[in-house]
Design a protein around this motif. Structure first.
Motif, short mmCIF file in Angstrom:
data_model
loop_
_atom_site.label_atom_id
_atom_site.label_comp_id
_atom_site.label_asym_id
_atom_site.label_seq_id
_atom_site.Cartn_x
_atom_site.Cartn_y
_atom_site.Cartn_z
N GLY A 188 0.64 -1.17 0.31
CA GLY A 188 -0.17 0.36 0.13
C GLY A 188 1.07 1.19 0.07
N ASP A 189 1.10 1.54 -0.97
CA ASP A 189 2.18 2.81 -1.14
C ASP A 189 1.44 4.14 -1.23
OD1 ASP A 189 3.62 4.76 -2.14
OD2 ASP A 189 4.93 3.78 -3.81
N PRO A 190 1.41 4.95 -0.36
CA PRO A 190 0.50 6.54 -0.73
C PRO A 190 0.78 6.60 -1.75
CG PRO A 190 2.12 6.68 2.02
CD PRO A 190 2.27 4.80 0.78
N GLY A 197 -6.49 6.67 -3.08
CA GLY A 197 -5.80 6.29 -2.05
C GLY A 197 -5.32 4.72 -2.13
N SER A 199 -3.37 1.40 -3.67
CA SER A 199 -2.03 1.16 -4.58
C SER A 199 -3.09 -0.04 -5.71
CB SER A 199 -1.03 1.00 -3.54
OG SER A 199 -0.11 0.32 -4.76
N HIS A 203 -1.19 -4.72 -3.39
CA HIS A 203 -2.47 -4.60 -2.01
C HIS A 203 -1.97 -6.68 -1.87
CE1 HIS A 203 -3.64 -3.84 -6.19
NE2 HIS A 203 -3.04 -5.66 -6.82
N PRO A 236 -5.05 -2.46 0.34
CA PRO A 236 -3.90 -1.60 0.56
C PRO A 236 -3.22 -1.27 1.96
CG PRO A 236 -5.02 -0.15 0.11
CD PRO A 236 -6.11 -1.50 0.12
N ASN A 239 -0.99 1.00 4.06
CA ASN A 239 -1.87 2.32 3.46
C ASN A 239 -2.31 2.83 4.90
OD1 ASN A 239 -2.53 5.01 2.69
ND2 ASN A 239 -2.96 4.86 0.81
N SER A 241 -2.68 5.93 5.52
CA SER A 241 -3.74 7.31 5.35
C SER A 241 -5.32 6.61 5.10
CB SER A 241 -3.71 8.07 4.17
OG SER A 241 -4.44 7.22 3.10
#
Length: 270
Positions: A188-190, A197, A199, A203, A236, A239, A241
């Motif tokens: 999960g690269d933001p 939001g 990836s 994932h 993700p 990630n 966020s």
């Protein structure tokens, strides 16, 4: 390249460490109670303990989950007439039956005696008939809902078990490739977006109990569509966020209508 790493790691964790398990000889056991077959489905108790330890270390991800449960998932048609049964079995005649509920879920207790006996979790089915997955569910959610923190904790448990099962060489190799020891954070690269939001290159895959038509990640007033393939949805989890309290809403596919046969086709009047 990142996508290749994600696919390879995801496949390893979803499929289990079959090769690592098959490299070692099968323990010859007396055919009592649970099993009377050669080459049964087994999982080493030390691997289960690694999962229990990971669950305890990261409980904050799913504080309402009371314990770690495991779930049996069929990988082939089960033609056995015997009911499913599991036991911990080890050296010096150690034998501990494990209860399975109607949904094929079970809890493996901590046992010093089982560890001392170098036990294995043994299912009365041949290898690859079933797989054992960790399952963590916060109470109160619907059958089509999964909480993101629960899935993050499932990943921690899955990775810990994989590291305990595969050779150290492969653990160090994957650490080097991913540039981290926490493999779950890789997914999960933001900075890489497919949908809002989410990836598109990294994932983590999770299984559903039935085929899916779609999956949406919902966090307060924010939502994002997730990729689904058959009965698998990709999340993700790395990630951050997205909060632990975010929920994945699954939409199950409509069952296929039965194909009519010649005998079922209505005839028209001549």
């Amino acid at each position: 390249m990142r996508a290749i790493h994600a696919i390879a790691l995801g496949a390893l964790l979803l499929c289990g460490s079959v090769a690592a398990a098959e490299e070692k000889p099968v323990r010859e056991l007396e055919p009592v109670h649970v099993n009377a077959m050669r080459n049964p489905e087994v999982r080493k108790y030390k691997v289960i303990l690694a999962g229990l330890d990971a669950f305890d270390r990261h409980r904050q991800l799913a504080p309402a989950a009371d314990r770690l449960r495991f779930r049996l998932r069929s990988q082939a048609k089960d033609e056995s007439e015997q009911p499913l049964a599991i036991r911990l079995v080890g050296d010096s005649g150690f034998n501990m039956p494990i209860a399975i509920d109607a949904d094929m879920r079970f809890v493996v207790p901590r046992s010093e005696a089982a560890a001392d006996a170098e036990s294995e979790l043994e299912l009365n089915r041949k290898r690859r008939s079933y797989r054992t997955d960790p399952e963590i569910r916060t109470p109160g959610l619907s059958a089509n809902q999964r909480r993101l923190g629960d899935l993050r904790l499932e990943c921690k448990v899955t990775v810990a078990m994989a590291k305990a099962e595969i050779p150290t060489f492969w653990v160090l190799t994957i650490n080097t490739i991913l540039l981290r020891t926490d493999w779950c954070d890789f997914f999960g690269d933001p900075e890489d977006f497919r949908w809002e939001g989410v990836s598109k290159k990294a994932h983590f895959p999770f299984r559903s109990d039935q085929p899916l038509a779609g999956a949406v990640l919902v966090d307060a007033n924010r939502s994002a569509k997730l990729e689904v393939k058959g009965g698998t949805f990709h999340v993700p989890i790395g990630n951050f966020s997205w909060s632990d309290d975010a929920v994945i809403e699954l939409t199950f596919a409509e069952p296929k209508a039965p194909t009519g046969t010649a005998a079922e086709t209505p005839r028209t009047a001549p």
